[in-house]
Design an enzyme around this catalytic site. Structure first.
Site, PDB file in Angstrom:
ATOM      1  N   ASP A  94     -11.960   1.656   8.130  1.00  0.00           N
ATOM      2  CA  ASP A  94     -12.888   2.376   7.256  1.00  0.00           C
ATOM      3  C   ASP A  94     -14.274   1.734   7.394  1.00  0.00           C
ATOM      4  OD1 ASP A  94     -12.585  -0.016   5.943  1.00  0.00           O
ATOM      5  OD2 ASP A  94     -11.751   0.832   4.112  1.00  0.00           O
ATOM      6  N   ASP A 267      -3.626   7.742   4.932  1.00  0.00           N
ATOM      7  CA  ASP A 267      -3.368   6.323   4.730  1.00  0.00           C
ATOM      8  C   ASP A 267      -3.264   6.098   3.238  1.00  0.00           C
ATOM      9  OD1 ASP A 267      -6.428   6.438   4.238  1.00  0.00           O
ATOM     10  OD2 ASP A 267      -5.839   4.448   3.548  1.00  0.00           O
ATOM     11  N   CYS A 305      18.512   7.031   3.924  1.00  0.00           N
ATOM     12  CA  CYS A 305      17.540   6.253   4.709  1.00  0.00           C
ATOM     13  C   CYS A 305      18.264   5.331   5.682  1.00  0.00           C
ATOM     14  CB  CYS A 305      16.644   5.451   3.771  1.00  0.00           C
ATOM     15  SG  CYS A 305      15.409   4.460   4.643  1.00  0.00           S
ATOM     16  N   HIS A 336      11.193  -0.295   3.403  1.00  0.00           N
ATOM     17  CA  HIS A 336      11.839   0.979   3.065  1.00  0.00           C
ATOM     18  C   HIS A 336      10.790   2.062   2.764  1.00  0.00           C
ATOM     19  CE1 HIS A 336      14.031   4.147   1.145  1.00  0.00           C
ATOM     20  NE2 HIS A 336      13.144   4.057   0.163  1.00  0.00           N
TER      21      HIS A 336
HETATM   22 ZN    ZN Z   1      15.405   2.605   3.358  1.00  0.00          ZN
END
Ligand code: ZN
Length: 372
Positions: A94, A267, A305, A336
């Protein structure tokens, strides 16, 4: 010949959502894409290999922070930002302006420059459009940003208009100051949540022919509905065949809604900041791991996940790490959350290409809203 090109691969006729490939000197970025934020040249707690494994293609670093510590000349002498932080993929920096206005003690600002005090040691520093470009050329990211003025979303119309006009003036000066030809300099659309001001900004910036355009000044306190409405009347005014970047946004639902309005790049610090604070984004909505309900919870954080935190550990273990103030807790949940964001933009890309994005959006909203 430019080392950058943007190929649109699919556009959803109903929503305007796009899938494309943006080619940079450090490799391609398949869009829509989410950039994890490496404020000080590190995405807090995560190794570059872990980011890549989680699906990150490009990262962001903050000019203001790196200019203060260790200094852009030091980064340049140590081989530039890619080598310094050992990330060989594309990087975006930025301009530093947002932190000067939000973090530092601003002393004075006029059309020439901003004068501010460092939030670290109180020293008096200056940021002009030319200096913002010079610092970003020292750092050496693939994509750099024009210095802009970002007013609060609810500022009075005269101030919004003045910020739009100063942002245009500074965009021209940034373009004229650019020396390197291996960095894409993006213009930044401003104008609060006012259609007339956003149009005024777009009409001034588009003729300057930047290789990409950012939408700035959103997610700064306005209601989500106002942000989406602003995107509705802003995004289509930006060039179709150039990447569009929504700065600093946001929650998963914001990314979903913005992709469905034609944004390509994102972002946000949220996945890592929230990860360090025991808050996980999951396929069925947010999970707060400090909650006592997780003490004896054997289940994975998110059964859908494939990250290390979800495939090797239980919610009970993750909660224990936070309760015991072990650093691994913040690392695992940051990892995660980054994986969750990467999977979201990847799934959106697939949905755009297969013509199912409206259905994908409805399904996601139903699942996230079902969270008790
Ligand atoms: Zn995960």
């Amino acid at each position: 010949m430019s080392q950058f090109s943007f190929q649109l691969e699919a556009t959803d006729p109903e929503t305007g959502a796009r899938a494309g490939t943006w080619t940079t000197p450090h490799g391609p970025v398949q869009t829509p894409a989410f950039m994890p934020v490496g404020t000080l040249g590190t995405v807090k707690g995560l190794l570059p290999d872990q980011l890549r494994d989680a699906g990150a293609q490009m990262v962001l670093a903050n000019t203001y922070h790196l200019a203060l510590r260790p200094g852009s000349e030091v980064v340049r002498e140590l081989g530039g930002l890619h080598r310094f932080m050992d990330w060989d993929g594309p990087i975006l920096t930025d301009s530093g302006g947002f932190q000067v206005f939000s973090l530092a003690k601003l002393r004075k600002m006029d059309d020439e420059k901003a004068v501010f005090r460092s939030h670290i040691d109180g020293s008096l520093l200056e940021l002009s459009p030319e200096r913002a470009v010079q610092i970003q050329e020292d750092l050496g990211a693939d994509c750099i940003m024009c210095l802009d003025e970002c007013p609060p979303a609810n500022d009075v119309p005269e101030k919004i208009r003045a910020a739009v006009d100063r942002t245009t003036l500074w965009a021209k000066r940034c373009r004229d100051a650019q020396k390197r030809d291996d960095q894409a300099l993006f213009g930044i659309n401003q104008g609060g949540i006012d259609e007339g001001m956003r149009t005024r900004s777009a009409e001034a910036l588009v003729p300057l022919d930047f290789p990409g355009y950012a939408v700035g000044g959103l997610s700064v306190g306005e209601a989500p509905a106002d942000m989406y409405r602003t995107l509705d009347f802003t995004v289509h005014q930006l060039p179709e065949h150039k990447p569009r970047y929504l700065m600093g946004v946001g929650r998963p639902v914001d990314i979903l809604e913005a992709v469905c309005r034609g944004i390509d790049l994102f972002d946000c610090v949220m996945p890592t900041r929230n990860g360090r604070n025991a808050m996980a984004f999951t396929s069925s909505g947010p999970v707060r791991l400090r909650n006592a309900v997780h003490i004896r919870d054997e289940s994975p954080l998110d059964p859908e996940c494939d990250c290390i935190a979800c495939t090797r550990y239980s919610r009970g273990y993750l909660r224990h790490l936070f309760a015991a103030k072990e650093m691994l807790g913040g690392i695992l949940v940051s990892l995660h959350n980054i994986r969750f964001y990467q999977k979201l933009v990847h799934d959106l890309r697939i949905a755009v290409k297969s013509g199912t994005v409206a259905q994908f959006r409805a399904n996601q909203l139903a699942r996230w809203n079902a969270q008790p």
